[in-house]
Design a protein around this motif. Structure first.
Motif, PDB file in Angstrom:
ATOM      1  N   ARG A   1      68.404  -4.315  93.663  1.00 12.09           N
ATOM      2  CA  ARG A   1      69.884  -4.327  93.040  1.00 12.09           C
ATOM      3  C   ARG A   1      70.774  -5.098  93.916  1.00 12.09           C
ATOM      4  NH1 ARG A   1      68.903   0.923  90.825  1.00 12.09           N
ATOM      5  NH2 ARG A   1      67.779   0.614  88.710  1.00 12.09           N
TER       6      ARG A   1
ATOM      7  N   ASP B   1      71.404  -8.469  86.040  1.00 14.06           N
ATOM      8  CA  ASP B   1      71.754  -8.890  84.635  1.00 14.06           C
ATOM      9  C   ASP B   1      70.489  -9.361  83.856  1.00 14.06           C
ATOM     10  OD1 ASP B   1      72.316 -10.400  82.329  1.00 14.06           O
ATOM     11  OD2 ASP B   1      73.532 -11.880  83.284  1.00 14.06           O
ATOM     12  N   PRO B   2      69.820  -8.513  83.108  1.00 15.72           N
ATOM     13  CA  PRO B   2      68.624  -8.490  82.461  1.00 15.72           C
ATOM     14  C   PRO B   2      68.336  -9.662  81.482  1.00 15.72           C
ATOM     15  CG  PRO B   2      69.385  -6.166  82.303  1.00 15.72           C
ATOM     16  CD  PRO B   2      70.535  -7.027  82.827  1.00 15.72           C
ATOM     17  N   ASP B   3      69.451 -10.127  81.101  1.00 20.11           N
ATOM     18  CA  ASP B   3      69.270 -11.494  80.214  1.00 20.11           C
ATOM     19  C   ASP B   3      68.761 -12.740  80.994  1.00 20.11           C
ATOM     20  OD1 ASP B   3      70.536 -10.098  77.992  1.00 20.11           O
ATOM     21  OD2 ASP B   3      72.376 -10.631  78.452  1.00 20.11           O
TER      22      ASP B   3
ATOM     23  N   SER C   1      67.818 -10.702  87.813  1.00 18.75           N
ATOM     24  CA  SER C   1      67.196 -10.133  86.495  1.00 18.75           C
ATOM     25  C   SER C   1      67.619  -8.191  86.751  1.00 18.75           C
ATOM     26  CB  SER C   1      65.905 -10.346  86.229  1.00 18.75           C
ATOM     27  OG  SER C   1      65.125 -10.026  87.413  1.00 18.75           O
ATOM     28  N   MET C   2      67.456  -7.717  87.893  1.00 20.66           N
ATOM     29  CA  MET C   2      67.977  -6.468  88.059  1.00 20.66           C
ATOM     30  C   MET C   2      69.496  -6.085  88.022  1.00 20.66           C
ATOM     31  SD  MET C   2      65.159  -4.566  88.702  1.00 20.66           S
ATOM     32  CE  MET C   2      65.806  -3.118  89.575  1.00 20.66           C
TER      33      MET C   2
ATOM     34  N   HIS D   1      60.765 -11.010  85.927  1.00 18.88           N
ATOM     35  CA  HIS D   1      62.058 -10.875  86.695  1.00 18.88           C
ATOM     36  C   HIS D   1      62.201 -12.567  87.449  1.00 18.88           C
ATOM     37  CE1 HIS D   1      63.095  -6.583  86.977  1.00 18.88           C
ATOM     38  NE2 HIS D   1      61.804  -6.591  87.037  1.00 18.88           N
TER      39      HIS D   1
ATOM     40  N   PRO E   1      62.011  -9.591  79.006  1.00 16.92           N
ATOM     41  CA  PRO E   1      61.734  -8.190  79.341  1.00 16.92           C
ATOM     42  C   PRO E   1      60.595  -7.995  80.120  1.00 16.92           C
ATOM     43  CG  PRO E   1      62.165  -8.547  76.975  1.00 16.92           C
ATOM     44  CD  PRO E   1      61.934 -10.091  77.434  1.00 16.92           C
TER      45      PRO E   1
END
Length: 527
Positions: free
Chosen positions: A354, A393-395, A390-391, A402, A399
């Motif tokens: 993160r 902001d997952p968008d 991606s950690m 990463h 799914p």
């Protein structure tokens, strides 16, 4: 409905150009931004490089964006959201690690684990650097005065600089003087003994320069990055929601809401000059636009050597711009992943992903990487600054998948043999093999990889030399010398032609200050 008559034309839709347009439109001026690419944002863009995987293609972290710009343009209302990067972890060559967390006490204990002496010095170092950053912060928003001029404007500007200096204590004044001249290595070796701590902090001193950490002047570059702040917190770094494109997108939205027009795929061929004054532009497609003033947010060499015929500038001015150092030294490797790299120093630790991971185990490690670049070679073991958007902001990825952003130094613009598919592959391999030393699963996790050299930065983002700051932050290229003596005040020798890009004061990074100051200068001079 489009028109060909404007109060102001802004060349270049990078973040500085968008900021300038927003301020001009806010003042009621009819303004258009001309962007050569299909997307606005310059080097601060987000693109879907592989299906489902979005990358902050060039610029990737947010820190230097001026708080007054965020307030003035109400950027949060236009979608700006900055997500903090809470940590920096530096894997060490002996299998250990050094971590800086967003909890000060945790960081201090972590440093103490390596060196009680460094833990004691850490707080005082942070105070000295914060004081130095705050001492020179007012200069960021100051139009640089010409010290050789006797005009009232420049005399008042020099007086302001003197007032700033007078407010510093003797200790602070000496600290700023040393920071302006010494190397990052010399600075840090006065304070610390832990190699990984010195290496990681020294890395901030070489970003965007063709210098090593032992080169004089790199301590100032370190301080330039130390001025980063989020919500008033110095030395705070973050990642924008939707990547760097989220920053540019919010500024673009603000500019449009204020009445600015943004034209994409509108490449400028030439600035029109009539009676020794800039009066508009001619586009590559032949269209002509008229305006009262023209501002360039492109780099200095395109601004003064490409868009305008040399006969409109003094010879010494042209020579000075030709000599402005713009050699790029940085590359970018964007990687789509099926799984996160598992760093052996902190296995299966989600907090690590993160924040940032810095491959900077020592000053000597970075200096050796520079040694390769000095002789036109890609660094065999480069300095890497990595984040995992991606950690945060997952968008940014499908799914369970990463994206990984790797800032790379050094990748010299003047590579021996030139930049080709083969040499890009060499850079990509150097990055992967370096990461592999610390995260052995990296190769099997790669779904796709984009390798960007300084030549690619030049070709795609339109930045001469591929230098991410539009010009190195060297002592002879800052403040009243940026981009050239006597013309650091956002005006140019051609009447009606202004310059407000990263190659102007106060320098590079996603800061926006140059665009803001140039717009204010245009408004001050009137139409």
């Amino acid at each position: 409905m489009t028109t060909n008559q404007y109060d102001a034309i802004v060349i270049g839709g990078g973040h500085n150009g968008l900021v300038a347009a927003a301020y001009l439109a806010r003042a009621g001026k009819k303004v258009v931004v001309l962007e050569r690419r299909h997307i606005a944002g310059g080097a601060a863009v987000t693109e879907e490089i592989f299906p489902g995987y979005k990358f902050t293609e060039f610029s990737y972290v947010v820190s230097l964006l001026r708080p007054e710009i965020i307030r003035d343009l109400e950027l949060p209302k236009h979608g700006l959201k900055i997500l903090p990067l809470p940590s920096t972890v530096t894997p060490m060559e002996n299998g250990d690690y050094l971590a800086a967390w967003d909890d000060h006490n945790l960081t201090r204990r972590e440093i103490y684990r390596h060196s009680p002496k460094d833990a004691e010095a850490y707080d005082e170092y942070a105070r000295v650097m914060a004081r130095a950053a705050k001492a020179i912060k007012p200069i960021i928003n100051l139009i640089p005065p010409d010290p050789t001029s006797l005009s009232m404007r420049d005399m008042l500007g020099l007086l302001k600089v003197g007032q700033f200096a007078a407010n510093l204590s003797e200790k602070e004044l000496y600290a700023v003087a040393k920071l302006a001249t010494q190397s990052a290595a010399d600075l840090l070796e006065e304070w610390f003994e832990t190699d990984a701590l010195k290496g990681t902090k020294a890395a901030s001193g070489i970003i965007g320069t063709f210098l090593g950490p032992r080169s004089p002047g790199t301590a100032y570059v370190l301080l330039h990055h130390y001025m980063g702040e989020i919500d008033g917190a110095f030395r705070a770094w973050g990642f924008a929601k939707n990547g760097s494109g989220g920053v540019s997108g919010s500024i673009l939205s603000a500019a449009e809401s204020l009445g600015a027009e943004i034209r994409l795929n509108a490449s400028v061929k030439q600035v029109k000059v009539k009676n020794d004054r800039a009066v508009g532009v001619i586009l590559e497609n032949g269209d002509e636009l008229q305006s009262k003033v023209v501002m360039s947010a492109a780099d200095p060499k395109r601004t003064f050597l490409q868009f305008v015929e040399g006969k409109h500038f003094p010879d010494e001015f042209v020579t000075s711009i030709q000599n402005f150092r713009t050699r790029g030294s940085s590359g970018k490797v964007n990687i789509a992943l099926s799984e996160l790299p598992n760093f052996t120093a902190l296995p299966n630790e989600p907090a690590l992903h993160r924040g940032a991971v810095s491959i900077s185990p020592s000053i000597d490690y970075i200096e050796r990487a520079y040694d390769d670049a000095k002789y036109g070679q890609i660094s065999k073991r480069p300095y890497l600054d990595m984040i995992f958007p991606s950690m945060i902001d997952p968008d940014m990825a499908p799914p369970g998948q990463h994206v990984m952003s790797c800032f790379v130094q050094y990748a010299p613009y003047d590579l021996e043999g030139g930049w080709t598919d083969a040499t890009r592959n060499t850079l990509g391999e150097a990055v992967i093999s370096t990461i592999e030393q610390y995260a052995p699963n990296i190769r099997r996790a790669i779904v796709g990889m984009q390798v960007i050299s300084p030549k690619d930065i030049e070709a795609i983002a339109g930045i001469t030399g591929g230098n991410i700051f539009h010009g190195e932050l060297l002592l002879h290229q800052i403040f009243f010398l940026r981009p050239t003596p006597q013309w650091a005040d956002f005006r140019t020798p051609l009447k009606g032609y202004y310059f407000g890009a990263a190659g102007a004061h106060p320098g590079g990074g996603v800061m926006g200050a140059a665009g803001m100051l140039a717009a204010k200068e245009i408004l001050k001079n009137g139409f």
